[in-house]
Enzyme design. Structure first.
Site, PDB file in Angstrom:
ATOM      1  CD  GLN A  26      -3.638  -0.012   0.485  1.00  0.00           C
ATOM      2  OE1 GLN A  26      -3.034   0.832  -0.231  1.00  0.00           O
ATOM      3  NE2 GLN A  26      -4.393  -1.391  -0.462  1.00  0.00           N
ATOM      4  CB  SER A  84       1.307  -5.965  -5.100  1.00  0.00           C
ATOM      5  OG  SER A  84       0.518  -6.952  -6.501  1.00  0.00           O
ATOM      6  CB  ALA A  85       3.609  -3.718 -10.448  1.00  0.00           C
ATOM      7  CG  HIS A  86      -3.167  -4.595  -8.479  1.00  0.00           C
ATOM      8  ND1 HIS A  86      -2.001  -5.249  -7.465  1.00  0.00           N
ATOM      9  CD2 HIS A  86      -3.710  -4.060  -7.246  1.00  0.00           C
ATOM     10  CE1 HIS A  86      -2.650  -5.116  -6.862  1.00  0.00           C
ATOM     11  NE2 HIS A  86      -3.424  -4.893  -6.461  1.00  0.00           N
ATOM     12  CB  CYS A 140     -23.886  -7.795   6.625  1.00  0.00           C
ATOM     13  SG  CYS A 140     -23.431  -5.754   7.407  1.00  0.00           S
TER      14      CYS A 140
END
Length: 319
Positions: A36, A53-55, A179
């Protein structure tokens, strides 16, 4: 030792520098999950291994990053061959790796200015949501946090319905709520924090988010929450005044989040100050959401008692 640079659900930043120093003193390698943070703000030094993580920073999906600091002993846990010094097998996706590196370089060049801009937008959401929507709890550290992420929970709201209605209005958000269709148990992060889980909304602002988008989100949210609460029959008026009954039992067995809390809120005014309401529930989320409701409403959560089915949650009216 493993630690996130910042929590993915609520955005709270961890005290990495202090943890890294403790690990160094003890001779323990530290793996930091910086998925993040990379591309948004600097990651403190002191880590042994760094994962990303590249995305997350706008690069291609399916490309992960593992940085191993020189001097750290590392052994592959899966199949390996002569490539990558015995750390990975097969042929690497070179175009995607190059794209990931290029995109990270590009976003880091603008990260400082963009983080300041997004932080201001998130500050606005954090301040405005409790003013615009009754019975909302904003979670996560207000200062030591990621610049682009904000999480809040709405009382008396079904999380799946709320996400669906926001999606229809053009907003793609996520939830750690109990929920939702994928799970009937609260997020382990929200559970550990002891905060309200029902109606949980996680808003992540991508780079380039316009102020007008935030304006429209704050315009749409109160109406959407009100409509969902109305469908569920949530209380809309103050509790009724003292009634003779010293205690009541609410049977919410078989009913899922947020119905047990809604049923509790409807009847709390029917017992006198000092009286109790016992909620029978077999919903796992009730163990978290009923105490959270008591904290928000300044009522006393007496505790949980055994029952033939589920559990009996006892609440004492204080005001």
């Amino acid at each position: 030792a493993c630690l996130q640079s910042a929590n993915h659900e609520v955005g709270t930043g961890q005290q990495l520098a202090a943890v890294a120093e403790l690990c160094r003193a003890a001779g323990v390698p530290l793996l930091v999950d910086a998925a993040q943070s990379l591309g948004r703000e600097p990651v403190p030094d002191g880590w042994s291994l760094l994962a990303g993580s590249a995305h997350k920073w706008g690069g291609p999906s399916g490309v992960g990053l593992l940085a191993v600091r020189k001097g750290v002993r590392f052994a592959a846990q899966g199949p390996a061959d002569e490539r990558e010094a015995g750390r990975a097998a097969g042929f690497e996706n070179i175009p995607a790796i190059v794209a990931a590196a290029a995109s990270l370089r590009a976003v880091r060049a603008e990260a400082a200015a963009e983080s300041v801009r997004l932080r201001a937008l998130v500050d606005r959401i954090r301040a405005a949501v409790p003013e615009l929507v009754p019975d909302v709890e904003v979670v996560g550290d207000p200062v030591r946090r990621l610049p682009h992420l904000v999480t809040f929970s709405c009382l008396y709201v079904d999380g799946e319905t709320l996400l669906h209605e926001l999606d229809r209005a053009g907003f793609s958000v996520s939830s750690g709520s109990s929920c939702t269709s994928s799970t009937l148990t609260p997020s382990h992060v929200l559970r550990a924090m002891g905060v309200l889980s029902e109606g949980n909304v996680r808003v992540s602002l991508p780079n380039g988010t316009a102020e007008a988008d935030v304006d429209r989100f704050l315009e749409v949210l109160p109406r959407v929450v009100a409509e969902v609460r109305q469908r569920l029959g949530a209380p809309v008026s103050p509790p009724r005044e003292t009634a003779p009954a010293a205690s009541l039992v609410v049977d919410a067995l078989g009913k899922r989040c947020p119905i047990p809390v809604i049923e509790l809120a409807k009847v709390i005014g029917e017992v006198p100050v000092g009286g109790t309401v016992t909620v029978l529930s077999d919903d796992e989320a009730a163990r978290l959401d009923i105490p959270a409701w008591c904290a928000m409403r300044e009522q006393e959560y007496v505790g949980e008692e055994p029952a033939d089915r589920g559990a009996a949650h006892v609440v004492r009216r204080l005001s």
